[in-house]
Design a protein around this motif. Structure first.
Motif, PDB file in Angstrom:
ATOM      1  N   ASP A  64       0.860  -1.388  -0.024  1.00  0.00           N
ATOM      2  CA  ASP A  64      -0.082  -0.153   0.043  1.00  0.00           C
ATOM      3  C   ASP A  64       0.721   0.988   0.108  1.00  0.00           C
ATOM      4  N   ALA A  65       1.764   0.957   0.990  1.00  0.00           N
ATOM      5  CA  ALA A  65       3.278   2.081   0.622  1.00  0.00           C
ATOM      6  C   ALA A  65       3.499   2.305  -0.130  1.00  0.00           C
ATOM      7  N   THR A  66       3.777   1.390  -0.919  1.00  0.00           N
ATOM      8  CA  THR A  66       4.688   1.920  -2.261  1.00  0.00           C
ATOM      9  C   THR A  66       3.844   2.261  -3.477  1.00  0.00           C
ATOM     10  N   ALA A  67       2.418   2.373  -3.597  1.00  0.00           N
ATOM     11  CA  ALA A  67       1.300   2.240  -4.079  1.00  0.00           C
ATOM     12  C   ALA A  67       0.748   3.782  -4.471  1.00  0.00           C
ATOM     13  N   ALA A  68       1.460   4.176  -2.040  1.00  0.00           N
ATOM     14  CA  ALA A  68       0.215   5.504  -2.490  1.00  0.00           C
ATOM     15  C   ALA A  68       2.013   6.639  -2.716  1.00  0.00           C
ATOM     16  N   ARG A  69       3.276   5.687  -3.451  1.00  0.00           N
ATOM     17  CA  ARG A  69       4.060   6.481  -3.573  1.00  0.00           C
ATOM     18  C   ARG A  69       4.664   6.811  -4.981  1.00  0.00           C
ATOM     19  N   LEU A  70       3.763   6.399  -5.947  1.00  0.00           N
ATOM     20  CA  LEU A  70       3.661   6.327  -7.223  1.00  0.00           C
ATOM     21  C   LEU A  70       3.174   7.294  -7.761  1.00  0.00           C
ATOM     22  N   PRO A  71       4.326   7.718  -8.881  1.00  0.00           N
ATOM     23  CA  PRO A  71       3.647   9.295  -9.275  1.00  0.00           C
ATOM     24  C   PRO A  71       2.321   9.975  -9.482  1.00  0.00           C
ATOM     25  N   PHE A  72       1.211   8.876 -10.046  1.00  0.00           N
ATOM     26  CA  PHE A  72      -0.134   8.533  -9.944  1.00  0.00           C
ATOM     27  C   PHE A  72      -0.861   8.480  -9.306  1.00  0.00           C
ATOM     28  N   GLY A  73      -0.002   8.278  -7.488  1.00  0.00           N
ATOM     29  CA  GLY A  73      -1.195   6.939  -6.522  1.00  0.00           C
ATOM     30  C   GLY A  73      -2.382   8.050  -5.970  1.00  0.00           C
ATOM     31  N   HIS A  74      -1.904   9.310  -5.915  1.00  0.00           N
ATOM     32  CA  HIS A  74      -2.676   9.966  -5.104  1.00  0.00           C
ATOM     33  C   HIS A  74      -4.125  10.516  -6.038  1.00  0.00           C
ATOM     34  N   GLY A  75      -4.071  10.084  -7.984  1.00  0.00           N
ATOM     35  CA  GLY A  75      -4.918  10.211  -8.356  1.00  0.00           C
ATOM     36  C   GLY A  75      -6.315   9.721  -8.340  1.00  0.00           C
ATOM     37  N   PRO A  76      -6.980   9.712  -8.757  1.00  0.00           N
ATOM     38  CA  PRO A  76      -8.130   8.656  -9.127  1.00  0.00           C
ATOM     39  C   PRO A  76      -7.996   8.120 -10.482  1.00  0.00           C
ATOM     40  N   PHE A  77      -7.104   8.545 -11.277  1.00  0.00           N
ATOM     41  CA  PHE A  77      -7.264   7.695 -13.050  1.00  0.00           C
ATOM     42  C   PHE A  77      -6.376   7.046 -13.294  1.00  0.00           C
ATOM     43  N   ILE A  78      -5.385   6.592 -11.917  1.00  0.00           N
ATOM     44  CA  ILE A  78      -4.806   5.512 -11.900  1.00  0.00           C
ATOM     45  C   ILE A  78      -4.429   4.620 -12.673  1.00  0.00           C
ATOM     46  N   LEU A  79      -6.062   4.133 -12.315  1.00  0.00           N
ATOM     47  CA  LEU A  79      -6.690   2.516 -12.849  1.00  0.00           C
ATOM     48  C   LEU A  79      -7.170   3.101 -14.405  1.00  0.00           C
ATOM     49  N   PRO A  80      -7.455   4.163 -14.849  1.00  0.00           N
ATOM     50  CA  PRO A  80      -8.227   4.204 -16.505  1.00  0.00           C
ATOM     51  C   PRO A  80      -6.525   4.136 -16.786  1.00  0.00           C
ATOM     52  N   LEU A  81      -5.559   5.181 -16.481  1.00  0.00           N
ATOM     53  CA  LEU A  81      -4.909   5.455 -17.324  1.00  0.00           C
ATOM     54  C   LEU A  81      -4.463   3.778 -17.626  1.00  0.00           C
ATOM     55  N   LEU A  82      -4.110   3.285 -16.641  1.00  0.00           N
ATOM     56  CA  LEU A  82      -3.862   1.511 -16.868  1.00  0.00           C
ATOM     57  C   LEU A  82      -4.509   0.075 -17.756  1.00  0.00           C
ATOM     58  N   SER A  83      -5.716   0.979 -17.371  1.00  0.00           N
ATOM     59  CA  SER A  83      -6.070  -0.320 -18.537  1.00  0.00           C
ATOM     60  C   SER A  83      -6.515   0.263 -19.736  1.00  0.00           C
ATOM     61  N   THR A  84      -6.058   1.982 -19.843  1.00  0.00           N
ATOM     62  CA  THR A  84      -6.180   2.246 -21.363  1.00  0.00           C
ATOM     63  C   THR A  84      -4.814   1.827 -21.996  1.00  0.00           C
ATOM     64  N   LEU A  85      -3.933   1.824 -20.899  1.00  0.00           N
ATOM     65  CA  LEU A  85      -2.484   1.109 -21.848  1.00  0.00           C
ATOM     66  C   LEU A  85      -2.485  -0.258 -21.839  1.00  0.00           C
ATOM     67  N   VAL A  86      -3.091  -0.672 -21.154  1.00  0.00           N
ATOM     68  CA  VAL A  86      -3.157  -2.659 -21.514  1.00  0.00           C
ATOM     69  C   VAL A  86      -3.784  -2.181 -22.901  1.00  0.00           C
ATOM     70  N   VAL A  92      -2.356  -3.156 -30.096  1.00  0.00           N
ATOM     71  CA  VAL A  92      -0.900  -3.384 -30.991  1.00  0.00           C
ATOM     72  C   VAL A  92      -0.528  -5.170 -31.441  1.00  0.00           C
ATOM     73  N   LEU A  93      -0.505  -5.689 -30.297  1.00  0.00           N
ATOM     74  CA  LEU A  93      -0.771  -6.940 -30.293  1.00  0.00           C
ATOM     75  C   LEU A  93      -1.595  -7.608 -30.949  1.00  0.00           C
ATOM     76  N   PHE A  94      -2.652  -7.114 -31.393  1.00  0.00           N
ATOM     77  CA  PHE A  94      -4.214  -7.527 -31.942  1.00  0.00           C
ATOM     78  C   PHE A  94      -3.657  -7.742 -33.642  1.00  0.00           C
ATOM     79  N   ILE A  95      -3.204  -6.035 -33.623  1.00  0.00           N
ATOM     80  CA  ILE A  95      -2.638  -6.272 -35.076  1.00  0.00           C
ATOM     81  C   ILE A  95      -1.831  -6.378 -36.002  1.00  0.00           C
ATOM     82  N   ARG A  96      -0.739  -6.559 -34.710  1.00  0.00           N
ATOM     83  CA  ARG A  96       0.196  -7.556 -35.647  1.00  0.00           C
ATOM     84  C   ARG A  96       0.228  -8.700 -36.214  1.00  0.00           C
ATOM     85  N   ALA A  97      -0.758  -8.656 -34.814  1.00  0.00           N
ATOM     86  CA  ALA A  97      -1.279 -10.799 -34.708  1.00  0.00           C
ATOM     87  C   ALA A  97      -2.187 -10.862 -36.259  1.00  0.00           C
TER      88      ALA A  97
END
Ligand SMILES: [Zn+2]
Length: 101
Positions: A64-86, A92-97
Motif C-alpha cells: 500500500d505504501a509503495t502504491a501511494a508513492r507512485l507518481p499517479f498514486g494520489h489521483g483517481p486516474f491511475i486505474l483508467p490510465l493503466l487500463s488504457t495502456l493495457v 498493438v498485439l492484435f494488429i500485429r497478429a
C-alpha cells in the motif's frame, strides 16, 4: 487478533475487555472476526498462524505504501490510465497478429 487468539497477557486481555465494553465498533469487529475464524474452522481450514498473518499484513501495508508513492498514486486516474495502456498494448498485439496472418 492476539486477543481473539488468547495470546495477550492478562493485563492486556483485561484492557481489551474493558475497551470492548465501551466500544461498539470493536465489539462488532470481534464478533465478525470470531465468525470468520469459526467459519474457517468449520471448513477444515485452520486460520493462519499469527506470525504468518502478521507478516502478510506487513507485506500488504508495504505494498500500500509503495502504491501511494507512485507518481499517479494520489489521483483517481491511475486505474483508467493503466487500463488504457493495457488496451493499447492489446490493440498493438492484435494488429500485429492480424498483419502476420
Ligand atoms: Zn474500539
Amino acid at each position: 487478533m492476539p486477543y481473539l487468539d488468547g495470546e495477550l497477557a492478562s493485563p492486556e486481555q483485561r484492557e481489551v475487555e474493558l475497551h470492548l465494553r465501551e466500544c461498539e465498533p470493536c465489539r462488532c469487529h470481534l464478533v465478525a472476526e470470531r465468525a470468520r475464524v469459526a467459519a474457517l474452522r468449520a471448513r477444515g481450514e485452520p486460520p493462519l498462524p499469527p506470525r504468518v498473518r502478521d507478516r502478510l499484513a506487513t507485506a500488504l501495508d508495504l505494498e500500500d505504501a509503495t502504491a501511494a508513492r507512485l507518481p499517479f498514486g494520489h489521483g483517481p486516474f491511475i486505474l483508467p490510465l493503466l487500463s488504457t495502456l493495457v488496451a493499447l498494448v492489446a490493440l498493438v498485439l492484435f494488429i500485429r497478429a492480424v498483419s502476420c496472418a
